[in-house]
Design a protein around this motif. Structure first.
Motif, mmCIF file in Angstrom:
data_model
loop_
_atom_site.group_PDB
_atom_site.id
_atom_site.type_symbol
_atom_site.label_atom_id
_atom_site.label_comp_id
_atom_site.label_asym_id
_atom_site.label_seq_id
_atom_site.Cartn_x
_atom_site.Cartn_y
_atom_site.Cartn_z
ATOM 1 N N LEU A 97 0.850 -1.181 0.000
ATOM 2 C CA LEU A 97 0.000 0.000 0.000
ATOM 3 C C LEU A 97 0.886 1.231 0.000
ATOM 4 O O LEU A 97 1.704 1.433 0.907
ATOM 5 C CB LEU A 97 -0.930 -0.005 1.220
ATOM 6 N N TYR A 98 0.729 2.047 -1.036
ATOM 7 C CA TYR A 98 1.455 3.307 -1.153
ATOM 8 C C TYR A 98 0.505 4.447 -0.789
ATOM 9 O O TYR A 98 -0.533 4.615 -1.432
ATOM 10 C CB TYR A 98 1.969 3.509 -2.576
ATOM 11 N N GLU A 99 0.863 5.191 0.225
ATOM 12 C CA GLU A 99 0.036 6.314 0.671
ATOM 13 C C GLU A 99 0.864 7.586 0.600
ATOM 14 O O GLU A 99 2.021 7.607 1.023
ATOM 15 C CB GLU A 99 -0.461 6.075 2.096
ATOM 16 N N SER A 100 0.282 8.631 0.043
ATOM 17 C CA SER A 100 1.012 9.850 -0.266
ATOM 18 C C SER A 100 1.973 10.247 0.852
ATOM 19 O O SER A 100 1.572 10.464 1.991
ATOM 20 C CB SER A 100 0.033 11.004 -0.496
ATOM 21 N N CYS B 58 -8.927 5.780 10.258
ATOM 22 C CA CYS B 58 -8.270 6.533 9.191
ATOM 23 C C CYS B 58 -9.357 7.085 8.275
ATOM 24 O O CYS B 58 -10.180 6.314 7.764
ATOM 25 C CB CYS B 58 -7.323 5.632 8.408
ATOM 26 N N PRO B 59 -9.386 8.393 8.028
ATOM 27 C CA PRO B 59 -10.428 8.954 7.167
ATOM 28 C C PRO B 59 -10.403 8.429 5.738
ATOM 29 O O PRO B 59 -11.378 8.611 5.008
ATOM 30 C CB PRO B 59 -10.126 10.457 7.197
ATOM 31 N N TYR B 60 -9.318 7.779 5.328
ATOM 32 C CA TYR B 60 -9.210 7.298 3.963
ATOM 33 C C TYR B 60 -9.291 5.782 3.843
ATOM 34 O O TYR B 60 -9.477 5.261 2.746
ATOM 35 C CB TYR B 60 -7.898 7.781 3.341
ATOM 36 N N LYS B 61 -9.129 5.079 4.960
ATOM 37 C CA LYS B 61 -9.162 3.611 4.897
ATOM 38 C C LYS B 61 -10.261 2.994 5.754
ATOM 39 O O LYS B 61 -10.739 1.923 5.454
ATOM 40 C CB LYS B 61 -7.791 3.039 5.304
ATOM 41 N N ALA C 2 0.729 -5.795 15.091
ATOM 42 C CA ALA C 2 0.130 -5.976 13.775
ATOM 43 C C ALA C 2 -1.235 -5.307 13.752
ATOM 44 O O ALA C 2 -1.843 -5.042 14.796
ATOM 45 C CB ALA C 2 0.003 -7.458 13.444
ATOM 46 N N TRP C 3 -1.709 -5.063 12.558
ATOM 47 C CA TRP C 3 -3.025 -4.438 12.414
ATOM 48 C C TRP C 3 -3.629 -4.835 11.075
ATOM 49 O O TRP C 3 -2.955 -5.366 10.199
ATOM 50 C CB TRP C 3 -2.919 -2.916 12.504
ATOM 51 N N GLY C 4 -4.915 -4.550 10.939
ATOM 52 C CA GLY C 4 -5.585 -4.799 9.673
ATOM 53 C C GLY C 4 -6.902 -4.051 9.620
ATOM 54 O O GLY C 4 -7.395 -3.536 10.624
ATOM 55 N N TYR C 5 -7.477 -4.002 8.420
ATOM 56 C CA TYR C 5 -8.765 -3.353 8.187
ATOM 57 C C TYR C 5 -9.769 -4.428 7.773
ATOM 58 O O TYR C 5 -9.828 -4.816 6.599
ATOM 59 C CB TYR C 5 -8.641 -2.288 7.097
ATOM 60 N N PRO C 6 -10.556 -4.954 8.721
ATOM 61 C CA PRO C 6 -11.506 -6.026 8.381
ATOM 62 C C PRO C 6 -12.537 -5.613 7.340
ATOM 63 O O PRO C 6 -12.961 -6.435 6.527
ATOM 64 C CB PRO C 6 -12.170 -6.342 9.729
ATOM 65 N N ASP C 7 -12.943 -4.350 7.364
ATOM 66 C CA ASP C 7 -13.975 -3.880 6.436
ATOM 67 C C ASP C 7 -13.616 -2.472 5.977
ATOM 68 O O ASP C 7 -14.252 -1.500 6.354
ATOM 69 C CB ASP C 7 -15.343 -3.905 7.116
ATOM 70 N N VAL D 60 -10.256 1.096 -0.951
ATOM 71 C CA VAL D 60 -9.067 0.332 -0.557
ATOM 72 C C VAL D 60 -9.460 -1.106 -0.197
ATOM 73 O O VAL D 60 -8.861 -1.726 0.670
ATOM 74 C CB VAL D 60 -8.317 1.010 0.610
ATOM 75 N N ARG D 61 -10.448 -1.635 -0.891
ATOM 76 C CA ARG D 61 -10.969 -2.959 -0.590
ATOM 77 C C ARG D 61 -9.909 -4.047 -0.721
ATOM 78 O O ARG D 61 -10.005 -5.116 -0.118
ATOM 79 C CB ARG D 61 -12.148 -3.271 -1.516
#
Length: 313
Positions: free
Chosen positions: A202-205, A232-235, A250-255, A260-261
């Protein structure tokens, strides 16, 4: 969402860059104080460059159950170290919702700033809920007769019928996700936690790449969920894991948000907490990418993002 997670606030991990954002003027963007690049000009630029541009999106503000501002002529104001701030024309704000107070402040570049209470009715009043620069220098006259609302003092902000949480969306913020075939190995002590040849990057500005691992390539018995979520307002909403005594490793975005699906339910690992090697080279956090809470658009309560979508009305 369980109540114990609602009570956790995003400010609890604001030093973690994966839950944060950057753009034109924040973090390591080109107008920030910690910019990683430079302008190719013969003379040094001023230390503080201010920038304003038309948003070109309809933005609305809701407070006390009513719309109090609705404009297609919002200006975004950028200054170093802050997220962009939306300024509305006075003519696009409902009459009688702004009540000038005696409170004033002095902006370092824009001069005297007057503050308003925002009143929807007798039960819904936000003291110092808005402000206006009243002694603008000539070079900043674009902000004349415009008002900004304190983000967290209002019920919600919308672009069309989509709620925008955290701060005004920065048009210079971008996220790209790419598939890779490189070998990513995560270890904690002598234990291999993850080993994959199909990570996503993942590349984020303005930030160093972040590597995400499919769960099939992770020893999930090593991951212990932590009762903490950040936003995160973008993820979207981020969940965390500890690995043995290594808390929040560690971390993750379940939904995650639809944009950024690709990282949905994948896991990324903190290279300053556990050992992360990419094609045999150990990864480290890059210097200057820690985040400091700053301004009224920070310390977002996670409960704010579970409100129903859409603006109604």
């Amino acid at each position: 969402m369980p109540p114990d997670l609602r009570s956790e606030i995003a400010g609890g991990l604001e030093h973690r860059i994966h839950g944060e954002t950057m753009g034109l003027s924040w973090q390591q963007g080109p107008l920030s104080t910690g910019a990683i690049g430079r302008f190719l000009v013969p003379e040094p630029l001023p230390k503080r460059l201010l920038y304003v541009e038309r948003l070109r999106r309809r933005m609305r503000v809701r407070f006390g159950g009513i719309w109090i501002a609705d404009s297609e002529n919002v200006l975004l104001f950028f200054e170093p170290g802050r997220y962009p701030v939306a300024y509305f024309p006075e003519t696009d704000i409902s009459q009688r919702v702004l009540e000038r107070t005696e409170h004033t402040t002095q902006h370092a570049d824009l001069g005297l700033t007057s503050w308003y209470s925002v009143r929807a009715d007798e039960q819904h009043v936000a003291p110092r809920g808005a402000w206006q620069h009243t002694s603008l220098p000539p070079h900043a006259n674009e902000l004349q007769a415009r008002v900004a609302f304190a983000w967290r003092a209002m019920d919600a902000f919308y672009e069309e019928d989509e709620r925008i949480v955290g701060h005004a969306a920065d048009p210079y913020h971008r996220i790209d996700i790419r598939r890779a075939s490189r070998n990513l190995v995560v270890r904690h002590g002598d234990r291999i936690i993850a080993d994959t040849k199909r990570p996503l990057v993942l590349y984020e500005s303005g930030f160093a790449p972040r590597w995400y691992v499919p769960r099939a390539d992770i020893d999930e018995s090593a991951l212990t969920p932590v009762k903490l979520q950040t936003f995160c307002p973008y993820k979207g909403l981020c969940s965390y894991y500890s690995i043995d005594e290594a808390r929040l490793a560690a971390w993750g975005y379940p939904d995650p948000y639809p944009e950024v699906r690709g990282i949905s339910n994948l896991v990324s690992f903190e290279p300053d907490i556990v050992s992360v090697h990419l094609d045999g080279t150990q990864l480290h956090l890059e210097p200057g990418q820690t985040v400091v809470a700053h301004g009224p658009d920070r310390n977002i309560d996670v409960s704010e993002v579970v409100h129903e979508p859409g603006g109604g009305g």
